[in-house]
Design an enzyme around this catalytic site. Structure first.
Site, PDB file in Angstrom:
ATOM      1  N   ASN A 317       0.848  -1.189   0.000  1.00 11.71           N
ATOM      2  CA  ASN A 317       0.000   0.000   0.000  1.00 11.71           C
ATOM      3  C   ASN A 317       0.888   1.246   0.000  1.00 11.71           C
ATOM      4  O   ASN A 317       2.115   1.153   0.079  1.00 11.71           O
ATOM      5  CB  ASN A 317      -0.938  -0.035   1.209  1.00 11.71           C
ATOM      6  CG  ASN A 317      -0.198   0.238   2.506  1.00 11.71           C
ATOM      7  OD1 ASN A 317       0.960  -0.150   2.673  1.00 11.71           O
ATOM      8  ND2 ASN A 317      -0.855   0.898   3.423  1.00 11.71           N
ATOM      9  N   CYS A 319       1.915   3.505   2.088  1.00  8.43           N
ATOM     10  CA  CYS A 319       2.877   3.784   3.170  1.00  8.43           C
ATOM     11  C   CYS A 319       3.793   2.614   3.470  1.00  8.43           C
ATOM     12  O   CYS A 319       4.630   2.697   4.385  1.00  8.43           O
ATOM     13  CB  CYS A 319       2.126   4.192   4.426  1.00  8.43           C
ATOM     14  SG  CYS A 319       1.311   5.776   4.250  1.00  8.43           S
ATOM     15  N   GLU A 321       3.333  -0.408   4.760  1.00  8.02           N
ATOM     16  CA  GLU A 321       3.162  -1.342   5.881  1.00  8.02           C
ATOM     17  C   GLU A 321       2.309  -2.548   5.524  1.00  8.02           C
ATOM     18  O   GLU A 321       2.213  -3.480   6.301  1.00  8.02           O
ATOM     19  CB  GLU A 321       2.557  -0.627   7.094  1.00  8.02           C
ATOM     20  CG  GLU A 321       1.046  -0.438   7.084  1.00  8.02           C
ATOM     21  CD  GLU A 321       0.600   0.777   6.308  1.00  8.02           C
ATOM     22  OE1 GLU A 321      -0.589   1.121   6.366  1.00  8.02           O
ATOM     23  OE2 GLU A 321       1.464   1.399   5.645  1.00  8.02           O
TER      24      GLU A 321
END
Length: 862
Positions: A317, A319, A321
């Site tokens: 995704n 970011c 994580e």
């Protein structure tokens, strides 16, 4: 009584029973309540709230609990349990769950990963079909991750059209432009991640595609790195850049990654060989330059891929994580560790266990309550197939302050590991209990959790535990036995995600698993049009000083020093025992950051959103060392940011621009004469100019204004520098300076000093969202501050010229100093360490958790 009606009410909400009167209200600070009202409370057509904060929490609790009907459970009782969990601030789901639950949209997930195949229109995951799906997701507020690795290299033959392929970077730009148009159409811009494998022939172009920070603005980018590449870097070997032979008939028959195609007999073409270290250094140099690209360790992620029989993991995704398969999303939520503090510096382990149990059940219900995006049915199918959830943490740094453990130290690493292991253990036990009640995730057969062929093994700490914080014993054999008997409900259970807005509401000092950013700062509050300036001090830091017996007057002095320096480490009046515990982000080394991420990663089955912040003097070698350490310690990815790194690029760019403006004979000493015709081109810049540099405090931080003169003592150019280069504040400052310089250098019969006086008069008095100082020292905005400096310069110039005509020594330019350091502290703007926030206007946006967030209002770009 539970209603079956799904028709929206006049307020745009699905029918929800009234909030039971016996349920508690939520205790929030005024700032947190305002953030909730601004972000999450639903509004009517007139723009006014149609629910209270408590009703908002009840709406979320009820509509998530409503799916418990299918299991024959008491929906109202479960809703009460969820409401109490939320209003206690012990757990919050991600923002889309707050905004989407109980609404017709019903989209509760923040981010997705979409596949892109090398196809222009025949396949459902072709380039433009995926772009369509991504646009629909962005309209709901979701972000997307993509791997562009399956797209043929730039210039490769396209047999059907006899043309040449656009290449991954070309289509990345197409996607970026499309998402920019969606944002301009009125929808908040969703974040995106673009990934390219390190062995793709176009990797070098990809690495540098964001050197110009204005070129691709709607994407984060990351390089997918393999173990083989890192070993080649270690051994200083050559590295092959290669891609499947697109002319092979098997290329269209077989779908998959490079490894899968090769295993299926598709010929692989080597385009060229490069030195692995040269390619690695190019990645490092660009990351040192502006934080991008990040790195994703593909093999590390795939070693813990829970469903390898379904797909290999290729992308995350936005970011970083969440490693996800095609069309997958993850329902995220975070345990607030700050609300699990026991007496006398202990951890309330039993309360933490209870929160984990209820939160895990909540997130599993979100999987069913989520409406996803009906126009892209693959999203719901993928979510229900693996039932991924992502339970994470926030307030780790707060809990460490409470317990008395230094973030980043060996002790801090072990403490973080013990906490995360406890959460993972009880999340898995709850998921097994849910599997016993409801059945395991449908794709469990062939997964690492397959009860008939269990290949999953319990996680272990990086180093053996040596300390005791009273944590109850954990028997991982219970988990193994439970999976063998019942399976497990969720293919993935834990993630550490960005927690910008929810951490602000929860009152955490440390967001996610990050350290605390500042112990003290000034917060500006608008009180009926009046700008009130309130000093904020970390409650735990203040309590530690009180417990140490430090008198009030001395505490005030300490707070003022912390406001100045941003840390307590260099303040002798702070006891050493307190300094050892109360560290902030700038006190922690890059290696400590990496080791904290790695020790947490050992007990997180997905990944972690974290930024490794380097000091501004960090070298490229420092970044390279961090990458190598992260890979060896088992991190699944790494995002770095060198403080002020973009400034070097801006200076280089300015230097390049100035060189272009120089005359054809750069060594010519004389200054070109003013041209009398107003419409002629602007004057070229001489090689050398004398000048004066001033500084002034503004509401956006300290500004440095340089005014250079030509040989006739006329102002020739102006440079304005404020905050970190590369930030929005710096961009506005540079724009003001460029426009002033352009005005001065235009050929005109009006002398430059008179032009600068007109410009100063236009800037003086411009007001902004807040002012700094009082009376004659009042600075209303950055433009007003620049205007004041220009006015001061022009008055001093007149005095200087007058003194020179009389044969006197010219006075030195100076700016009236503030009355005292106390004046600066009292009138310092909020958190003068960040970029401008697009929502509240404060200069408080920082790079943290792999994202950009505002410490003033909780705004997050993620």
């Amino acid at each position: 009584m539970v209603t079956k009606n799904h028709t929206p009410t006049k307020n745009g909400l699905l029918p929800t029973p009234p909030l039971p009167k016996d349920l508690p209200t939520v205790h929030l600070t005024d700032n947190a309540r305002q953030v909730l009202i601004r972000r999450y409370v639903r509004r009517g057509e007139d723009g006014q709230p149609v629910e209270t904060v408590e009703e908002m929490f009840w709406r979320v609790a009820y509509h998530v609990a409503k799916v418990e009907e299918q299991w024959g459970n008491d929906v109202m009782q479960v809703a009460r349990d969820y409401y109490r969990l939320l209003t206690s601030k012990k757990f919050f789901p991600n923002s889309p769950t707050f905004t989407g639950a109980g609404t017709p949209l019903g989209q509760l997930a923040a981010c997705f990963v979409l596949p892109i195949s090398d196809d222009m229109g025949r396949e459902p995951d072709g380039i433009f079909q995926t772009l369509r799906d991504a646009a629909l997701i962005q309209q709901t507020g979701g972000g997307n991750g993509f791997s562009f690795s399956r797209l043929r290299p730039k210039g490769a033959l396209v047999k059907s059209s006899a043309g040449q392929a656009t290449g991954p970077v070309g289509f990345l730009r197409v996607y970026d432009h499309a998402f920019g148009e969606i944002a301009q159409g009125g929808t908040r811009r969703g974040a995106n991640m673009g990934v390219l494998r390190v062995d793709h022939p176009d990797i070098e172009e990809f690495i540098t595609c964001k050197t110009d920070e204005n070129a691709i603005t709607n994407f984060n980018i990351s390089v997918g790195i393999t173990d083989a590449f890192m070993r080649a870097v270690e051994n200083d070997e050559e590295w092959e850049l290669r891609f499947p032979d697109v002319r092979s008939p098997r290329y269209r028959e077989v779908r998959g990654t490079l490894e899968q195609l090769e295993a299926a007999g598709v010929p692989i073409v080597t385009y060229r060989r490069v030195r692995a270290r040269d390619l690695f250094n190019k990645i490092v140099k660009q990351a040192h330059h502006n934080g991008e690209p990040g790195v994703l360790f593909l093999d590390t992620a795939n070693r813990s891929n829970p469903v390898p029989h379904l797909y290999p993991l290729e992308a995350t995704n936005p970011c970083g994580e969440q490693w996800l398969g095609p069309y997958e999303n993850c329902c995220l939520g975070s345990i607030n560790l700050n609300e699990h503090c026991g007496p006398d510096g202990t951890v309330d382990w039993e309360a933490l266990r209870q929160s984990v149990v209820t939160a895990t059940r909540f997130l599993d219900d979100v999987v069913d309550a989520n409406a996803y995006v009906p126009a892209v049915p693959q999203l719901k199918e993928a979510a229900h197939r693996a039932r991924r959830i992502g339970l994470g943490i926030m307030g780790l740094a707060d809990l460490m302050y409470h317990v008395g453990v230094r973030y980043g130290s060996d002790e801090g690493q072990e403490f973080a590991a013990q906490v995360m292991e406890f959460i993972r253990f009880h999340a898995m036990k709850t998921s097994i209990d849910l599997a016993r009640e409801r059945g395991p995730f449908p794709a469990i057969k062939g997964s690492i959790y397959d009860p008939e062929n269990l290949t999953w093994t319990p996680p272990k700490p990086l180093t053996p535990y040596q300390r005791d914080w009273g944590r109850p014993a954990l028997d991982w054999n219970e988990v193994v036995a439970g999976i063998r008997q019942y399976g497990i409900r969720n293919a993935a259970q834990t993630t550490i995600a960005p927690t910008g807005t929810i951490a602000t509401v929860a009152g955490c000092e440390g967001y996610g698993c990050e350290p605390v950013f500042a112990l003290a700062y000034i917060r500006h509050v608008n009180d009926n049009g009046k700008d009130l300036q309130l000093t904020y001090v970390s409650p735990r830091f203040e309590k530690a000083l009180l417990d140490a017996g430090i008198p009030e007057e001395k505490r005030r002095e300490i707070f003022e020093q912390v406001l100045k320096e941003g840390t307590c480490q260099n303040i002798p009046d702070v006891p050493e025992s307190i300094r050892n515990v109360f560290v902030v982000a700038s006190d922690i080394t890059a290696e400590e950051h990496v080791r904290m991420q790695a020790t947490l990663q050992a007990f997180v089955d997905n990944s972690i959103s974290k930024t490794i912040n380097f000091p501004e003097h960090a070298t490229e070698e420092d970044v390279a060392t961090a990458y190598m350490l992260a890979w060896k310690l088992g991190c699944k990815g790494l995002t770095v940011y060198v403080t002020g790194s973009r400034e070097k690029v801006v200076l280089e760019t300015l230097a390049t621009a100035e060189k272009k403006k120089q005359v054809e004979e750069p060594h010519k000493a004389e200054t070109p004469q003013q041209l009398p015709i107003w419409h002629d081109l602007k004057k070229p810049r001489p090689r050398y100019l004398p000048g004066f540099t001033y500084s002034i405090q503004t509401p956006l931080g300290k500004a440095f204004i340089t005014i250079n003169e030509n040989g006739d003592a006329q102002p020739f150019e102006v440079f304005v520098n404020t905050a970190k280069a590369g930030s929005d504040t710096a961009a506005v400052s540079e724009a003001i300076g460029r426009l002033l310089s352009y005005i001065l250098r235009l050929a005109s019969p009006i002398e430059p000093a008179r032009r600068l006086r007109e410009a100063a008069d236009q800037l003086l008095g411009i007001g902004g969202g807040r002012s700094l100082g009082f009376g004659p020292n009042r600075v209303r905005s950055l433009p007003d501050g620049v205007g004041q400096i220009l006015d001061e310069y022009l008055r001093q110039r007149e005095e200087r010229l007058k003194a020179q005509s009389q044969g006197s020594t010219s006075p030195t330019p100076s700016i009236p100093a503030p009355e005292s350091d106390e004046f600066l502290l009292r009138n310092q703007p909020l958190l003068e360490f960040g970029d401008l926030c697009p929502e509240c206007g404060q200069a408080a946006v920082v790079n943290e958790e792999g994202c950009r967030k505002c410490y003033a209002c909780g705004f997050s770009e993620c």
